[in-house]
Each structure stands twice: as structure tokens, then as C-alpha cells.
Design a protein around this motif. Structure first.
Motif, PDB file in Angstrom:
ATOM      1  N   ASP A  10      29.348  -6.710 -39.639  1.00 37.01           N
ATOM      2  CA  ASP A  10      29.684  -6.506 -41.042  1.00 37.01           C
ATOM      3  C   ASP A  10      28.565  -5.821 -41.822  1.00 37.01           C
ATOM      4  N   GLU A  11      27.339  -6.129 -41.492  1.00 37.88           N
ATOM      5  CA  GLU A  11      26.195  -5.616 -42.246  1.00 37.88           C
ATOM      6  C   GLU A  11      26.048  -4.098 -42.175  1.00 37.88           C
ATOM      7  N   VAL A  12      26.623  -3.465 -41.151  1.00 41.95           N
ATOM      8  CA  VAL A  12      26.485  -2.020 -41.006  1.00 41.95           C
ATOM      9  C   VAL A  12      27.809  -1.292 -41.146  1.00 41.95           C
ATOM     10  N   SER A  13      28.887  -2.023 -41.256  1.00 41.89           N
ATOM     11  CA  SER A  13      30.203  -1.410 -41.361  1.00 41.89           C
ATOM     12  C   SER A  13      30.265  -0.471 -42.563  1.00 41.89           C
ATOM     13  N   GLY A  14      30.748   0.733 -42.329  1.00 42.64           N
ATOM     14  CA  GLY A  14      30.829   1.733 -43.378  1.00 42.64           C
ATOM     15  C   GLY A  14      29.591   2.586 -43.500  1.00 42.64           C
ATOM     16  N   ARG A  15      28.491   2.174 -42.888  1.00 44.22           N
ATOM     17  CA  ARG A  15      27.239   2.937 -42.936  1.00 44.22           C
ATOM     18  C   ARG A  15      26.875   3.542 -41.584  1.00 44.22           C
ATOM     19  N   PHE A  16      27.173   2.822 -40.507  1.00 41.96           N
ATOM     20  CA  PHE A  16      26.832   3.277 -39.162  1.00 41.96           C
ATOM     21  C   PHE A  16      28.091   3.733 -38.433  1.00 41.96           C
ATOM     22  N   THR A  17      27.927   4.705 -37.552  1.00 43.69           N
ATOM     23  CA  THR A  17      29.015   5.181 -36.724  1.00 43.69           C
ATOM     24  C   THR A  17      28.542   5.316 -35.286  1.00 43.69           C
ATOM     25  N   ILE A  18      29.232   4.660 -34.376  1.00 38.76           N
ATOM     26  CA  ILE A  18      28.926   4.791 -32.961  1.00 38.76           C
ATOM     27  C   ILE A  18      29.901   5.785 -32.340  1.00 38.76           C
ATOM     28  N   SER A  19      29.405   6.589 -31.430  1.00 42.71           N
ATOM     29  CA  SER A  19      30.241   7.547 -30.726  1.00 42.71           C
ATOM     30  C   SER A  19      29.683   7.751 -29.329  1.00 42.71           C
ATOM     31  N   ARG A  20      30.467   8.388 -28.476  1.00 43.99           N
ATOM     32  CA  ARG A  20      29.990   8.645 -27.121  1.00 43.99           C
ATOM     33  C   ARG A  20      30.525   9.974 -26.619  1.00 43.99           C
ATOM     34  N   ASP A  21      29.771  10.565 -25.718  1.00 42.89           N
ATOM     35  CA  ASP A  21      30.150  11.796 -25.061  1.00 42.89           C
ATOM     36  C   ASP A  21      30.068  11.516 -23.572  1.00 42.89           C
ATOM     37  N   ASN A  22      31.208  11.323 -22.945  1.00 44.52           N
ATOM     38  CA  ASN A  22      31.229  10.940 -21.541  1.00 44.52           C
ATOM     39  C   ASN A  22      30.924  12.099 -20.598  1.00 44.52           C
ATOM     40  N   VAL A  23      30.899  13.315 -21.123  1.00 46.79           N
ATOM     41  CA  VAL A  23      30.470  14.459 -20.331  1.00 46.79           C
ATOM     42  C   VAL A  23      28.951  14.519 -20.281  1.00 46.79           C
ATOM     43  N   LYS A  24      28.321  14.276 -21.416  1.00 45.27           N
ATOM     44  CA  LYS A  24      26.865  14.260 -21.499  1.00 45.27           C
ATOM     45  C   LYS A  24      26.255  12.922 -21.116  1.00 45.27           C
ATOM     46  N   ASN A  25      27.094  11.927 -20.870  1.00 42.85           N
ATOM     47  CA  ASN A  25      26.613  10.576 -20.547  1.00 42.85           C
ATOM     48  C   ASN A  25      25.680  10.052 -21.640  1.00 42.85           C
ATOM     49  N   THR A  26      26.123  10.192 -22.867  1.00 39.46           N
ATOM     50  CA  THR A  26      25.295   9.829 -24.005  1.00 39.46           C
ATOM     51  C   THR A  26      26.108   9.066 -25.039  1.00 39.46           C
ATOM     52  N   VAL A  27      25.498   8.048 -25.606  1.00 43.48           N
ATOM     53  CA  VAL A  27      26.085   7.320 -26.718  1.00 43.48           C
ATOM     54  C   VAL A  27      25.178   7.513 -27.929  1.00 43.48           C
TER      55      VAL A  27
END
Length: 123
Positions: free
Chosen positions: A62-79
Motif C-alpha cells: 500500500d505504501e508505494v501503490s500509485g507511485r511505483f511501477t514494476i515491469s519485466r522484459d522476458n527477452v532481456k531477462n530484466t525486471v
């Protein structure tokens, strides 16, 4: 087996932004859900965000909701963890982790951990 290396931490003023990256080894990256945790001295490591194997689902404390965004690129093997509107209380060492299970918010559900990257937010 998975090895994780975080980068992108640093010093930023309150209200600013940072993007953390976590590079993973191996061709089985897409088999793991990925999470970000953070820890400050004297405190337990706490859940920040997680993303499902395909990237279709994301979860945030809850403390980061709306401010942080997680994403991933499974081709680059990076989050990634995009952090906006940073606050001094976001200051911590941030760790990425890989999980073969679906209990995203629990550190014990993660099998592999990076060494962490320091994020410092000044007021």
C-alpha cells in the motif's frame, strides 16, 4: 539456477524518480515471478512489489501503490522498478528476487536474491 544483479540505485531528492533494474541469468527467467523488497538497518525485509511470470499481474504494498511501477522484459531477462514521487521513508536497500511460487508478498516464497542496491531519498 538464477543469479540476479540490481542496479540503478542512488541519491535523489524527495519528489524525484529512480528506475531500478535487475538483470537475471539463465533462459528460465520467464518461469519465475519476480519481486522487489527493501530493507533498512534494524528492520525486517519488506515486500514492495511483485510481477507474475508473464507480466500480466502486478502487486504492490500500500505504501508505494500509485507511485511505483514494476515491469519485466522476458527477452532481456530484466525486471524493473520505476519509483516516482519518492519520499525519505523510501530510503532502503532494494533487493530483487525470483520466486517459483505465487506467494508474492512473502520473502520465504523467493528462491533467489540479488545483492541489493542502495536508494537514498533526501528531504
Amino acid at each position: 539456477q538464477v543469479q540476479l544483479v540490481e542496479s540503478g540505485g542512488g541519491l535523489v531528492q524527495a519528489g524525484g524518480s529512480l528506475r531500478l533494474s535487475c538483470a537475471a541469468s539463465g533462459r528460465t527467467f520467464s518461469s519465475y515471478a519476480m519481486g522487489w523488497f527493501r530493507q533498512t538497518p534494524g528492520k525486517e525485509r519488506e515486500f514492495v512489489a511483485a510481477i507474475s511470470r508473464s507480466g500480466a499481474y502486478t502487486y504492490y504494498v500500500d505504501e508505494v501503490s500509485g507511485r511505483f511501477t514494476i515491469s519485466r522484459d522476458n527477452v532481456k531477462n530484466t525486471v524493473y522498478l520505476e519509483m516516482n514521487s519518492l519520499k525519505p521513508e523510501d530510503t532502503a536497500v532494494y533487493y530483487c528476487a525470483a520466486s517459483s511460487t505465487g506467494l508474492y508478498g512473502r520473502p520465504t516464497s523467493y528462491d533467489y536474491w540479488g545483492q541489493g542496491t542502495q536508494v537514498t531519498v533526501s528531504s
